[in-house]
Design a protein around this motif. Structure first.
Motif, PDB file in Angstrom:
ATOM      1  N   GLU A  78      50.398  37.192  82.700  1.00  0.00           N
ATOM      2  CA  GLU A  78      51.927  36.772  82.856  1.00  0.00           C
ATOM      3  C   GLU A  78      52.700  37.697  81.595  1.00  0.00           C
ATOM      4  O   GLU A  78      52.497  37.523  80.611  1.00  0.00           O
ATOM      5  CB  GLU A  78      51.591  35.221  82.024  1.00  0.00           C
ATOM      6  CG  GLU A  78      50.917  34.456  83.194  1.00  0.00           C
ATOM      7  CD  GLU A  78      50.520  33.139  82.535  1.00  0.00           C
ATOM      8  OE1 GLU A  78      51.441  32.131  82.692  1.00  0.00           O
ATOM      9  OE2 GLU A  78      49.458  32.935  82.185  1.00  0.00           O
ATOM     10  N   LYS A  80      55.451  36.938  80.366  1.00  0.00           N
ATOM     11  CA  LYS A  80      56.069  36.250  79.299  1.00  0.00           C
ATOM     12  C   LYS A  80      55.202  36.123  78.113  1.00  0.00           C
ATOM     13  O   LYS A  80      55.616  35.768  76.834  1.00  0.00           O
ATOM     14  CB  LYS A  80      56.707  34.833  79.815  1.00  0.00           C
ATOM     15  CG  LYS A  80      55.295  34.116  80.324  1.00  0.00           C
ATOM     16  CD  LYS A  80      55.789  32.838  80.828  1.00  0.00           C
ATOM     17  CE  LYS A  80      54.654  31.714  81.212  1.00  0.00           C
ATOM     18  NZ  LYS A  80      55.174  30.563  81.859  1.00  0.00           N
ATOM     19  N   LEU A  81      53.992  36.196  78.247  1.00  0.00           N
ATOM     20  CA  LEU A  81      52.803  36.112  77.053  1.00  0.00           C
ATOM     21  C   LEU A  81      52.583  37.429  76.544  1.00  0.00           C
ATOM     22  O   LEU A  81      52.032  37.740  75.375  1.00  0.00           O
ATOM     23  CB  LEU A  81      51.713  35.351  77.623  1.00  0.00           C
ATOM     24  CG  LEU A  81      51.843  33.950  78.080  1.00  0.00           C
ATOM     25  CD1 LEU A  81      50.361  33.366  78.585  1.00  0.00           C
ATOM     26  CD2 LEU A  81      52.362  33.188  76.770  1.00  0.00           C
ATOM     27  N   HIS A  82      52.947  38.520  76.813  1.00  0.00           N
ATOM     28  CA  HIS A  82      52.619  40.054  76.643  1.00  0.00           C
ATOM     29  C   HIS A  82      53.018  40.198  75.288  1.00  0.00           C
ATOM     30  O   HIS A  82      52.355  40.950  74.249  1.00  0.00           O
ATOM     31  CB  HIS A  82      53.087  40.966  77.489  1.00  0.00           C
ATOM     32  CG  HIS A  82      52.379  40.974  78.676  1.00  0.00           C
ATOM     33  ND1 HIS A  82      52.824  41.806  80.025  1.00  0.00           N
ATOM     34  CD2 HIS A  82      51.232  40.433  79.294  1.00  0.00           C
ATOM     35  CE1 HIS A  82      51.891  41.525  81.125  1.00  0.00           C
ATOM     36  NE2 HIS A  82      51.020  40.753  80.775  1.00  0.00           N
ATOM     37  N   SER A  83      54.160  39.638  74.700  1.00  0.00           N
ATOM     38  CA  SER A  83      54.794  39.912  73.382  1.00  0.00           C
ATOM     39  C   SER A  83      53.707  39.341  72.585  1.00  0.00           C
ATOM     40  O   SER A  83      53.770  39.817  71.407  1.00  0.00           O
ATOM     41  CB  SER A  83      56.307  39.267  73.370  1.00  0.00           C
ATOM     42  OG  SER A  83      56.065  37.780  73.641  1.00  0.00           O
ATOM     43  N   SER A 104      48.942  30.738  80.519  1.00  0.00           N
ATOM     44  CA  SER A 104      49.580  29.390  80.244  1.00  0.00           C
ATOM     45  C   SER A 104      48.747  28.447  81.386  1.00  0.00           C
ATOM     46  O   SER A 104      47.749  29.027  82.017  1.00  0.00           O
ATOM     47  CB  SER A 104      51.154  29.521  80.770  1.00  0.00           C
ATOM     48  OG  SER A 104      51.369  29.867  82.041  1.00  0.00           O
TER      49      SER A 104
END
Length: 198
Positions: A78, A80-83, A104
């Motif tokens: 995902e 959106k979770l890479h950061s 998630s």
């Protein structure tokens, strides 16, 4: 409450105790969030409550420190979770031996204490193909009472492009005894970062 109990005090009969503990008694119903917490812990899951995103990041760092996962490989599908992985110098691009999965979930199922996933989080991987360690970032609004509620929510959320590979992971530690209910399921070491959003 019976008339005799009102008149003669708190001596209660076995019948009154059975009625009070009955699952059909509306006063005995536990809210979904409490039920999820109880069942999740009973299944061996590790639960960390977070009031905000900063607290979730702090708890994530503690998990990395506890397991010595800094500067290792992680599996994450995902963007959106890479950061979160980049901030902690974790390699997630084509990992060969990932230490854990960061994901998630679709929903958290209260009556089983399980986590509902789809292809949006785990692609086409079966639970036994995922790393033994999993870190989940979820919100309190994702807690639903049953799997059927979770499937209904997926249907409502995605309208037409339904995800595939919908599955749950329920057991978070190996069974101490042979339990036929766990046959065919894979135990995962699972951490849940539950973010308050209600």
């Amino acid at each position: 409450m019976s008339l005799f109990r009102k008149l003669f005090g708190n001596e209660s009969s076995d019948e009154d105790k059975d009625r009070d503990q009955s699952p059909f008694n509306p006063e005995a119903i536990i809210p979904a969030d409490e039920l999820f917490t109880l069942n999740f812990k009973k299944n061996g899951g590790k639960f960390l409550y977070c009031e905000n995103l900063e607290e979730a990041k702090e708890h994530f760092e503690h998990i990395l420190e506890e397991n010595d996962w800094f500067e290792s490989e992680a599996l994450c599908f995902e963007p959106k979770l890479h950061s979160l992985l980049e901030e902690n110098k974790l390699d997630y691009i084509k990992p060969t031996k990932p230490k854990f999965l960061l994901a998630s979930c679709e929903n958290l199922i209260a009556d089983e204490g399980s986590v509902l996933f789809s292809s949006n989080q785990i692609k086409q991987n079966k639970p036994n193909e995922l790393p033994a360690n999993i870190v989940i970032l979820a919100t309190t609004s994702q807690i639903l009472l049953s799997k059927s509620d979770g499937l209904r929510e997926i249907k409502k959320k995605y309208d037409r492009d339904y995800p595939t590979n919908i599955t749950t992971i329920k057991y978070f530690e190996k069974a101490k005894e042979e339990d036929f209910l766990q046959y065919g399921s894979v135990a995962k070491n699972l951490y849940l970062l539950l973010l308050e959003d209600l």
